[in-house]
Design an enzyme around this catalytic site. Structure first.
Site, PDB file in Angstrom:
ATOM      1  N   GLU A  57      10.453   7.274   3.669  1.00  0.00           N
ATOM      2  CA  GLU A  57       9.780   5.998   3.461  1.00  0.00           C
ATOM      3  C   GLU A  57       9.460   5.786   1.985  1.00  0.00           C
ATOM      4  O   GLU A  57       9.646   4.681   1.456  1.00  0.00           O
ATOM      5  CB  GLU A  57       8.500   5.919   4.288  1.00  0.00           C
ATOM      6  N   TRP A  79       8.742   2.038  11.067  1.00  0.00           N
ATOM      7  CA  TRP A  79       8.583   0.591  10.949  1.00  0.00           C
ATOM      8  C   TRP A  79       9.262  -0.169  12.091  1.00  0.00           C
ATOM      9  O   TRP A  79       9.239  -1.400  12.111  1.00  0.00           O
ATOM     10  CB  TRP A  79       9.131   0.107   9.603  1.00  0.00           C
ATOM     11  N   ARG A 134      -5.335   1.493 -19.833  1.00  0.00           N
ATOM     12  CA  ARG A 134      -6.164   1.336 -18.635  1.00  0.00           C
ATOM     13  C   ARG A 134      -5.568   0.315 -17.662  1.00  0.00           C
ATOM     14  O   ARG A 134      -6.256  -0.135 -16.736  1.00  0.00           O
ATOM     15  CB  ARG A 134      -7.590   0.934 -19.049  1.00  0.00           C
ATOM     16  N   ARG A 135      -4.316  -0.036 -17.877  1.00  0.00           N
ATOM     17  CA  ARG A 135      -3.637  -0.995 -17.000  1.00  0.00           C
ATOM     18  C   ARG A 135      -2.440  -0.356 -16.287  1.00  0.00           C
ATOM     19  O   ARG A 135      -1.480  -1.050 -15.930  1.00  0.00           O
ATOM     20  CB  ARG A 135      -3.161  -2.201 -17.810  1.00  0.00           C
ATOM     21  N   CYS A 154      -1.359  -1.863   3.704  1.00  0.00           N
ATOM     22  CA  CYS A 154      -2.596  -1.102   3.941  1.00  0.00           C
ATOM     23  C   CYS A 154      -2.959  -0.338   2.674  1.00  0.00           C
ATOM     24  O   CYS A 154      -4.057  -0.483   2.145  1.00  0.00           O
ATOM     25  CB  CYS A 154      -2.419  -0.154   5.124  1.00  0.00           C
ATOM     26  N   ARG A 174      -6.844  -0.335   2.149  1.00  0.00           N
ATOM     27  CA  ARG A 174      -7.792  -1.271   2.776  1.00  0.00           C
ATOM     28  C   ARG A 174      -8.034  -0.937   4.241  1.00  0.00           C
ATOM     29  O   ARG A 174      -9.135  -1.108   4.769  1.00  0.00           O
ATOM     30  CB  ARG A 174      -7.278  -2.712   2.658  1.00  0.00           C
ATOM     31  N   CYS A 176      -7.301   2.002   7.280  1.00  0.00           N
ATOM     32  CA  CYS A 176      -6.982   3.429   7.307  1.00  0.00           C
ATOM     33  C   CYS A 176      -7.099   3.982   8.720  1.00  0.00           C
ATOM     34  O   CYS A 176      -8.201   4.266   9.202  1.00  0.00           O
ATOM     35  CB  CYS A 176      -7.935   4.191   6.385  1.00  0.00           C
ATOM     36  N   ASP A 177      -5.969   4.107   9.396  1.00  0.00           N
ATOM     37  CA  ASP A 177      -5.921   4.747  10.708  1.00  0.00           C
ATOM     38  C   ASP A 177      -6.027   6.245  10.469  1.00  0.00           C
ATOM     39  O   ASP A 177      -5.052   6.910  10.092  1.00  0.00           O
ATOM     40  CB  ASP A 177      -4.609   4.382  11.404  1.00  0.00           C
ATOM     41  N   ASN A 185      -0.227   8.997   4.634  1.00  0.00           N
ATOM     42  CA  ASN A 185      -0.488   8.363   3.342  1.00  0.00           C
ATOM     43  C   ASN A 185      -0.877   9.378   2.277  1.00  0.00           C
ATOM     44  O   ASN A 185      -0.469   9.256   1.114  1.00  0.00           O
ATOM     45  CB  ASN A 185      -1.592   7.312   3.474  1.00  0.00           C
ATOM     46  N   HIS A 215     -11.089   4.163   9.936  1.00  0.00           N
ATOM     47  CA  HIS A 215     -11.422   4.054  11.353  1.00  0.00           C
ATOM     48  C   HIS A 215     -10.621   5.028  12.222  1.00  0.00           C
ATOM     49  O   HIS A 215      -9.517   5.425  11.879  1.00  0.00           O
ATOM     50  CB  HIS A 215     -11.183   2.617  11.847  1.00  0.00           C
TER      51      HIS A 215
END
Length: 282
Positions: A57, A79, A134-135, A154, A174, A176-177, A185, A215
């Protein structure tokens, strides 16, 4: 992977039960995890990690593809449910098209004038030329194209940090299983950190992940409890082919069959408990 198991326990003990899109969950907000690469590659050992799928992936993301059939060719089918979901099929340009998902945003972000930004290629060059910038950020969260994605990202953005010739990566996720997705991940972004470090001649140092909505699905509770009583094994190490020097060396066209991935990268001395099955929400 004590960091991960500690978060699982904290959510089970202190989380709030909430109704989510595909069923009830127990959740906490903005939970950090930190992993030092010198301690070993953070692959889950209390259940088997499908590392070849992780690698497939990520290489697919790096290639900039949105074609699920190409991902299948690499031996990864995570997927498939999204590609075949009823809500998405009417929007597809062709069978297997997942739209403007992660890798497309990384490599083909659309500018207002119609040209594209290759965020990933540019970030590698920027790390080489100005490592203290910093970018050093790549984002997949494109509000103007969320409805052109089979699944909004996610793990939505990541930032690099260089100090003492060592490279660290901070990723914000954002959604998170914790049981199914997060172990995948963690390994994916640890692998990304190692790859970018090698491409920029730096040492991979620390992976930091901020879990937004962290969660556990209620229908995963039994699986989580089974995993939490298992004793972790020692972490494995990652082998990256030293011939990988540029993005072209990661071209997926050289992978003729899934096991060819191991010519590019593989885990060494990986030992784990058996897999624990659980249903994925779509």
């Amino acid at each position: 992977m004590k960091q991960y198991l500690d978060v699982l326990k904290k959510i089970m003990d202190e989380g709030t039960d909430r109704q989510a899109r595909y069923g009830p969950t127990r959740a906490m907000f903005a939970v950090p995890m930190r992993f030092r690469m010198k301690d070993g590659f953070p692959a889950m050992t209390t259940k088997k990690l499908a590392f070849r799928s992780v690698a497939a992936e990520l290489l697919w993301f790096i290639s900039g593809s949105s074609d699920n059939k190409e991902l299948n060719r690499l031996g990864c089918h995570i997927w498939d449910a999204n590609a075949n979901a009823d809500y998405w099929k009417p929007k597809t340009q062709y069978e297997g098209d997942l739209g403007r998902v992660y890798g497309v945003q990384w490599r083909h972000w659309k500018k207002p004038d119609g040209t594209e930004v290759d965020q990933f290629k540019e970030i590698i060059e920027r790390i080489k030329k100005d490592p203290y910038d910093r970018r050093l950020i790549v984002t997949a969260w494109n509000p103007g194209e969320l409805d052109h994605m089979a699944l909004p990202p996610c793990h939505m953005m990541f930032q690099f940090f260089v100090a003492d010739k060592k490279l660290s990566l901070h990723m914000y996720q954002r959604s998170c299983d914790m049981f199914l997705g997060v172990p995948f991940n963690i390994a994916s972004y640890a692998l990304l950190l190692h790859i970018v470090a090698q491409l920029t001649d730096l040492e991979p140092d620390e992976l930091i992940i901020t879990l937004g909505d962290a969660h556990i699905c209620h229908n995963h509770f039994d699986a989580v409890k089974e995993q939490m009583v298992r004793k972790p094994f020692a972490l494995p190490t990652l082998w990256l082919n030293p011939a990988i020097k540029t993005l072209d060396d990661l071209n997926t066209s050289q992978i003729k069959e899934p096991n060819d991935i191991y010519n590019l990268l593989k885990l060494e001395n990986y030992q784990s408990h058996p897999a624990i099955k659980a249903e994925m929400g779509v």
